[in-house]
Design a protein around this motif. Structure first.
Motif, PDB file in Angstrom:
ATOM      1  N   PRO A 242       0.800  -1.284   0.027  1.00 29.21           N
ATOM      2  CA  PRO A 242       0.020   0.045  -0.153  1.00 29.21           C
ATOM      3  C   PRO A 242       0.810   1.258   0.054  1.00 29.21           C
ATOM      4  CG  PRO A 242      -0.193  -1.208   2.102  1.00 29.21           C
ATOM      5  CD  PRO A 242       0.618  -2.026   1.130  1.00 29.21           C
ATOM      6  N   TRP A 245       0.679   3.563  -3.128  1.00 26.44           N
ATOM      7  CA  TRP A 245      -0.406   3.868  -3.720  1.00 26.44           C
ATOM      8  C   TRP A 245      -1.302   5.107  -2.874  1.00 26.44           C
ATOM      9  CZ3 TRP A 245      -2.376   1.045  -7.967  1.00 26.44           C
ATOM     10  CH2 TRP A 245      -1.435  -0.180  -8.121  1.00 26.44           C
ATOM     11  N   LEU A 246      -2.071   6.014  -3.769  1.00 29.47           N
ATOM     12  CA  LEU A 246      -3.210   6.888  -3.217  1.00 29.47           C
ATOM     13  C   LEU A 246      -4.113   5.866  -2.567  1.00 29.47           C
ATOM     14  CD1 LEU A 246      -3.444   9.112  -6.617  1.00 29.47           C
ATOM     15  CD2 LEU A 246      -2.798   9.669  -4.148  1.00 29.47           C
ATOM     16  N   SER A 247      -4.912   6.654  -1.587  1.00 33.96           N
ATOM     17  CA  SER A 247      -5.679   5.998  -0.751  1.00 33.96           C
ATOM     18  C   SER A 247      -7.037   5.074  -1.400  1.00 33.96           C
ATOM     19  CB  SER A 247      -6.277   6.796   0.397  1.00 33.96           C
ATOM     20  OG  SER A 247      -7.223   6.062   1.390  1.00 33.96           O
ATOM     21  N   VAL A 248      -7.514   5.998  -2.434  1.00 29.49           N
ATOM     22  CA  VAL A 248      -8.426   5.538  -3.174  1.00 29.49           C
ATOM     23  C   VAL A 248      -7.957   4.417  -4.253  1.00 29.49           C
ATOM     24  CG1 VAL A 248     -10.442   7.090  -2.933  1.00 29.49           C
ATOM     25  CG2 VAL A 248      -8.482   7.597  -4.527  1.00 29.49           C
ATOM     26  N   TRP A 250      -5.447   2.216  -3.597  1.00 23.98           N
ATOM     27  CA  TRP A 250      -5.392   0.966  -3.094  1.00 23.98           C
ATOM     28  C   TRP A 250      -6.538   0.432  -2.893  1.00 23.98           C
ATOM     29  CZ3 TRP A 250      -1.976  -2.510  -2.295  1.00 23.98           C
ATOM     30  CH2 TRP A 250      -2.142  -3.407  -1.594  1.00 23.98           C
ATOM     31  N   TYR A 293      -4.584   5.805 -13.677  1.00 19.06           N
ATOM     32  CA  TYR A 293      -3.643   6.861 -13.210  1.00 19.06           C
ATOM     33  C   TYR A 293      -3.448   6.325 -11.708  1.00 19.06           C
ATOM     34  CZ  TYR A 293      -2.869  10.981 -10.532  1.00 19.06           C
ATOM     35  OH  TYR A 293      -2.054  11.864  -9.884  1.00 19.06           O
ATOM     36  N   PHE A 294      -4.131   5.542 -11.154  1.00 17.62           N
ATOM     37  CA  PHE A 294      -3.594   4.900 -10.009  1.00 17.62           C
ATOM     38  C   PHE A 294      -2.236   4.192 -10.117  1.00 17.62           C
ATOM     39  CE2 PHE A 294      -8.427   4.963  -8.586  1.00 17.62           C
ATOM     40  CZ  PHE A 294      -8.295   6.142  -7.883  1.00 17.62           C
ATOM     41  N   ARG A 301       5.875   6.500  -8.002  1.00 14.52           N
ATOM     42  CA  ARG A 301       6.486   6.683  -6.569  1.00 14.52           C
ATOM     43  C   ARG A 301       7.453   5.410  -6.268  1.00 14.52           C
ATOM     44  NH1 ARG A 301       2.222   8.342  -1.974  1.00 14.52           N
ATOM     45  NH2 ARG A 301       1.415   9.164  -4.004  1.00 14.52           N
ATOM     46  N   ASN A 387     -13.152  15.034 -10.884  1.00 10.35           N
ATOM     47  CA  ASN A 387     -12.503  13.995 -10.512  1.00 10.35           C
ATOM     48  C   ASN A 387     -12.013  13.251 -11.717  1.00 10.35           C
ATOM     49  OD1 ASN A 387     -13.389  14.455  -8.076  1.00 10.35           O
ATOM     50  ND2 ASN A 387     -15.125  12.929  -7.930  1.00 10.35           N
ATOM     51  N   PHE A 389      -8.411  13.128 -14.550  1.00  8.32           N
ATOM     52  CA  PHE A 389      -7.182  13.414 -14.811  1.00  8.32           C
ATOM     53  C   PHE A 389      -6.645  13.646 -16.401  1.00  8.32           C
ATOM     54  CE2 PHE A 389      -7.097  12.405 -10.163  1.00  8.32           C
ATOM     55  CZ  PHE A 389      -5.917  13.048  -9.887  1.00  8.32           C
ATOM     56  N   PRO A 413      -9.369   8.462 -12.656  1.00  9.71           N
ATOM     57  CA  PRO A 413      -7.969   7.982 -12.220  1.00  9.71           C
ATOM     58  C   PRO A 413      -8.262   6.309 -12.324  1.00  9.71           C
ATOM     59  CG  PRO A 413      -9.129   9.074 -10.359  1.00  9.71           C
ATOM     60  CD  PRO A 413      -9.951   9.348 -11.595  1.00  9.71           C
TER      61      PRO A 413
END
Lengths: 432, 432, 432, 432
Positions: A242, A245-248, A250, A293-294, A301, A387, A389, A413
């Motif tokens: 995790p 990852w961005l929270s949403v 993940w 996008y995620f 990262r 919402n 990208f 995303p």
């Protein structure tokens, strides 16, 4: 002569030729498909091929032909069925139920297309009542048609992928990917830059107003992220950790049980992907595609890099030409619609255009001073600025004369069914 | 002396005093509530009061006390129950099920709070093992506690609002709103501006790095949008006309059947709103609150205006002081936690701080060069940079020493249960 | 000669003729439909026409042809795609996604049908390896095919009904309903009765064992409930008054916003219904259809009557003959598949067979001593004995040689897309 | 003297004593719980303890006290909050949201209970205006209270089970289960039998009319299925093999990922279960409980047996006495509310009453001639006669004077949170 040039030149004959050519291309795209293939909606984001063929026709009938006082609508019920989202023009048949319609059938839709095309071409031939406004609407309609051509390809890919028989859309050879020898970065200096449409040729409203941005110095990767690069991310537990990852993002990974890009699957420890030419081995040397996008952001990262902003991308793109792996090659007989990467030339940066849409770090918002146009066309772009990208550069399913440096594509995303990929930006030295 | 000043001065006695005061305020906020009130989770976004009391305690035990080698954890099971979202620290009890826990009960949670407070205060008293790092973590913990104090108020408001008995959290007088005589705009010139935390005092990681932005000339409204302004929007069909709304906003309006801000209801043709002091008539002269980003954005479009970007807001805020209607007045005995607007002073712009959080047009993204901190605290802000919008300025439920000009709050565009409001920016002349 | 008689007589030539005739009827049913019509799944309960054509073919290939050692399967992938629910035979493609498959297309499915039919008919012609077991499986297969013929009609009705263009499946005249002059009741004395299959001819496993039941005296209505009767229920607030409804029924009414039977709609204060011949005015003299068990039961309660149990229905049916409005008339050139009621003859009770399936008050459970057969066919009926109600008598979409007095059809109480109707039983005098 | 006997004897003093005793028992059941424990709704089927305490009070106030012309309602808002499902009496607060109410709190509900009890007892003391109808309503109210006492125990068990701390409701010793030496069957001859309430003492409307049924010869197991028996089913793949399951049952197993009865969990290869006294090892000698109808039916099929019908059960129960493991023993100081099985006596059949509710093969439907009573109490039982199965005999959470041979309990086939168990019937010899 592109449609934009034809229109700029007020050359009606050239306009008509381009109109016929672009409209014909939609037909060509649906040729390998059966009536049933053209009827399926495999998820809410996907529209049936037949719906695309009808909706684009509705667009010309509504925005162009209905400007002429004597025009009689082909079928009054179609306005409800094939209006996508223009509240200004009335209620719409629910998007998620497009796959429930078996009528009008493919043959009837083709009849309608032919009927509308004849009227448009007759109009352009005689020129009676044709104004600059008419031509501008025609131009929007053709760029709109090209957008749906890309969607037809990505949507049918999704439809076919859901079938356990794994049908082939169109067979074809894939060029073998070749990793360019050295991967470098293009450095851009800190400063104030102008971005947005510069006024030459067609552009959508969301590319304006042209405006200034301040950018720090940055370095953009000269190459797209390849499947080989991405496999390392997978092998190092990218989808299990995790922290990348961005929270949403993940949450999506866990709920959707993502383990790899869309269309990838494993067989005997070997990675394959479903393509428009059927299942193929994953080639480590070609750009990775069908990532959200995620995933792009998590990959960046993990790489201790980041995604570029759309302003950075656009400024860098001024050093590239709109040239690359576009859907045009289908017409040239080379039919495998798939990224193939680039052979390094002397240009410092490659693949900015074509191959894959490149996710940027920029949420899709209005440029400073942007106001939606009046009327139904004001709903084309502006109301989606939430919402999503921005993606840049076009893909192997885009027409070469549809895209440009200032072109802003946008998706949620979590979307993965477009030909979307990754280009990294170097992390700022001060944080390395 | 604020906690930041105390820490800056390395004044442990002042730190301890501030720690005690802030922790005590959480208790004070829960005083009017029964054990059952503190147990309810009325929607997934809301946490029970008791959970807030426990989670903030877990935060100090985990980040501060556990730095000390001999610390014995109060109850090993609590790490799972009260870790909110720190994957680095292990699995978490599901957020949406916080309302299913009856144990540990309120009394037990208070015992735990007291236990942790005693240990922290003893530590600060003796100073043994206390480093700058300890104090920095303590500071984060206190700002974190203040964030949860605001959430305790907004969450319990939602909980009580769902009860047909419409219970009162705390009775209190509302100041009568007074519309200031003239509404004007503050004009800011085009130019390059620095935004972000300037390094003095505490700030969250997401306020850095400080960086330059280029802004066009803009004019920011000197006043917040009032209930009276918003009633005009309602009366002119704001909730019935899709042309004002973002596409997902309109979908939300239809699905949720929104007709007015959250907590508003009609009775005999008169608008009321549920407040922490029970149902009250809507006062047209006070700032509207409990509107989503969707509503703020639609209102702005209807007004032929727009929302400011966060950079515009921050630059303009440099002309205001952090002064206004904050939750501090609860301690001063003035208990109606509700926006009351401002009496115009000679300052050109009012209410920038306090009253309501102001929606900006800016999606919540990383500042240029931002990298999440290492370790668990790296999950505090960075991983939420997706599908949220930035709000600025604090509200009537914020502590005055918690907020500052560079402070970035963020919520999903559909969120309405915070004290959120609207300040307009004038549409650019070139498009008027 | 029916298939049952042919099989009983061990007359292979007659078997072959009947096989060919029944299989051909499936083709005839799909003739008016386009490939796209045959691809649509308009709700999870509905299967595409093409799926029905394929599944019934799979049934013969799997249960009949695969008994022969040298049989080569037409396409090994089809077992997964077209197995409906037989876990004994392997995994199944998800039922709710049958509408996502565009391949194999209609032409390919017809090729498969032809291939299988040729093999079956060749086998019956030569008789090589044909045993009694083979013929029994063939018989099951043909009754199975007839069940799917009825589903093809009810499913395509639902598919077409969802299209705003309201397409016609097959035009045709409707007999004008005539209300018989006097409505009476058939009285049956208290006593022990035998019900269940008596052993003559084919029956499904769930009709056995034949067994005794004790019945109180009862009186069954000689007529079906008509649209006129049902309109009174509607007019007296039937859909607004919870007192008539089962609890889950009322919940369904509220959630689904039911106001009338399925396919009914109002236009200028006149009730219409969608039929296989397009929209038609509701005729008050024909039996009401497309009502759920919930509606049948609520109507009965409103009428101060009740529904009969399946034992009562079966005992009463012994005074009727299997004669009435069946799908056979399609072959006779009378194409409006719709209930038309009955002209009263001297028989006391009419319409027991054909027109509409009659909801009984009996949940679908095993008869005393019932044990599911061994093997895959044991999954045919037994595993559905939960949360369904029994219907009796066949409908206008049933083949006349498919149904019999002991035949038990079953659907969930909320199901409305079959041709389902109502026959009342008089409330017992002691409670009137 | 039971309430039924007291009422039959028109003995108001005895009525009052019994009223006080039963009402007090509800209080005793909530004694070990905190206010927060009493507030939680852990799933839609569960109601908070406090809601049960309030709803039963509402029942007496509405059905008994409001018969008296001068009665003033305690709080007019409570009718909405605490009416469970009586549409005749007005709208109801949504069942699934009972856990969102923190007010009225536990203390307030207790005050209400005391207030109502005082009025009822005063009324019974003076006898003014008390008619036979009053006493009948009182009797219904007390049986209703006893039903909710059982629900309070099963609901709080579910609430506590969801808490990772696994709290204990009430500690207590479990008798060690002892398997009786020989397991046999009770044989009942074929014939006509009367079932249903025989008129002596209280019964619910759904136990009438008494009527005749024809039964084949059958053999009912003298013992309940034990955990040991059930473990064999688990060990032989019961939860992995669809062939034992009803279709909707198997779907539930897959979706809910059932692997064992509710509350069972594995630790180091040993099975445990959550009980009201906390987690305990599964004892193979005690009756299995917390199984759904689906599991009971699948277990029976695996055993080559079947479940009895409710008629069979009731006829067999005439050879047993209403004696066994009931909740009464809580008052006797034996607090572990859990099945303990039986020591074999000379009686042929054991445990028919108490320990666990026994699933029957009978869907819950009306007895022949049943008509719902007039008025609100007509909604008590009749409207639930759909998609539920009958259970017989009471459980360890039932009061001994609440149950009888004709008593019909009913739950959905997927329900597992009641103390539900299994008694098998021998498969008919002809199919063995």
């Amino acid at each position: 002569m592109s449609i934009d040039e034809a229109i700029a030149a007020d050359n009606l004959r050239a306009c008509a030729a381009r109109y016929a050519e672009i409209r014909r291309f939609s037909e060509q795209l649906s040729e390998p498909l059966s009536a049933e293939d053209c009827a399926i909606q495999s998820m809410p984001d996907v529209s049936p091929t037949r719906w695309h063929l009808a909706h684009t026709t509705w667009f010309f009938e509504t925005f162009v032909l209905s400007q002429f006082p004597n025009h009689e609508v082909f079928n009054a019920d179609y306005a409800y069925l094939f209006n996508s989202y223009y509240n200004t023009l009335g209620k719409q048949y629910p998007r998620s139920q497009r796959g429930l319609l078996s009528r009008p059938g493919l043959a009837e839709v083709r009849t309608w297309r032919h009927h509308v095309d004849t009227l448009v071409l007759d109009t352009l031939r005689t020129g009676a009542g044709v104004t600059e406004h008419t031509l501008n609407l025609l131009e929007v309609g053709l760029h709109h048609e090209q957008q749906h051509q890309e969607l037809m390809l990505t949507d049918i890919k999704h439809v076919l992928s859901r079938n356990p028989l794994r049908p082939v859309y169109r067979d074809g050879s894939f060029g073998v990917g070749r990793r360019s020898e050295s991967k470098g970065h293009l450095r851009i200096d800190e400063g104030i830059y102008w971005i947005g449409h510069d006024g030459a040729g067609f552009a959508f409203d969301n590319e304006s107003p042209r405006h200034r941005v301040f950018l720090n110095e940055f370095e953009l990767s000269c190459d797209l992220t390849t499947c080989g690069d991405y496999l390392q991310f997978i092998d190092e537990g990218g989808y299990q950790r995790p922290e990348f990852w961005l929270s949403v993002g993940w949450q999506t990974v866990c709920e959707q049980e993502w383990q790899a890009p869309l269309y990838w699957f494993q067989n005997d420890d070997q990675w394959y992907q479903f393509t428009l030419a059927g299942p193929r081995k994953v080639d480590p040397h070609v750009p990775v595609t069908h990532v959200s996008y995620f995933e792009a952001e998590a990959f960046a990262r993990w790489s201790q890099s980041r995604l570029p902003t759309e302003a950075e991308w656009e400024v860098a793109s001024q050093q590239a030409t709109v040239d690359g792996n576009f859907v045009d090659r289908l017409l040239a007989g080379d039919s495998a619609i798939h990224p193939h990467g680039a052979v390094r030339t002397d240009a410092s940066i490659v693949n900015m255009f074509g191959d894959v849409w490149e996710w940027t770090a920029s949420p899709y918002v209005a440029y400073p001073g942007y106001v939606s146009p009046e009327g139904a066309l004001g709903e084309y772009n502006g109301k989606f600025m939430c919402n999503q990208f921005v993606l840049r550069g076009g893909s192997c399913a885009t027409s070469s004369d549809h895209v440009r440096g200032s072109y802003r594509n946008f998706f949620q995303p979590e979307a993965r069914w477009q030909f979307t990929g990754i280009r990294l930006c170097q992390q700022e030295p001060s944080h390395a």
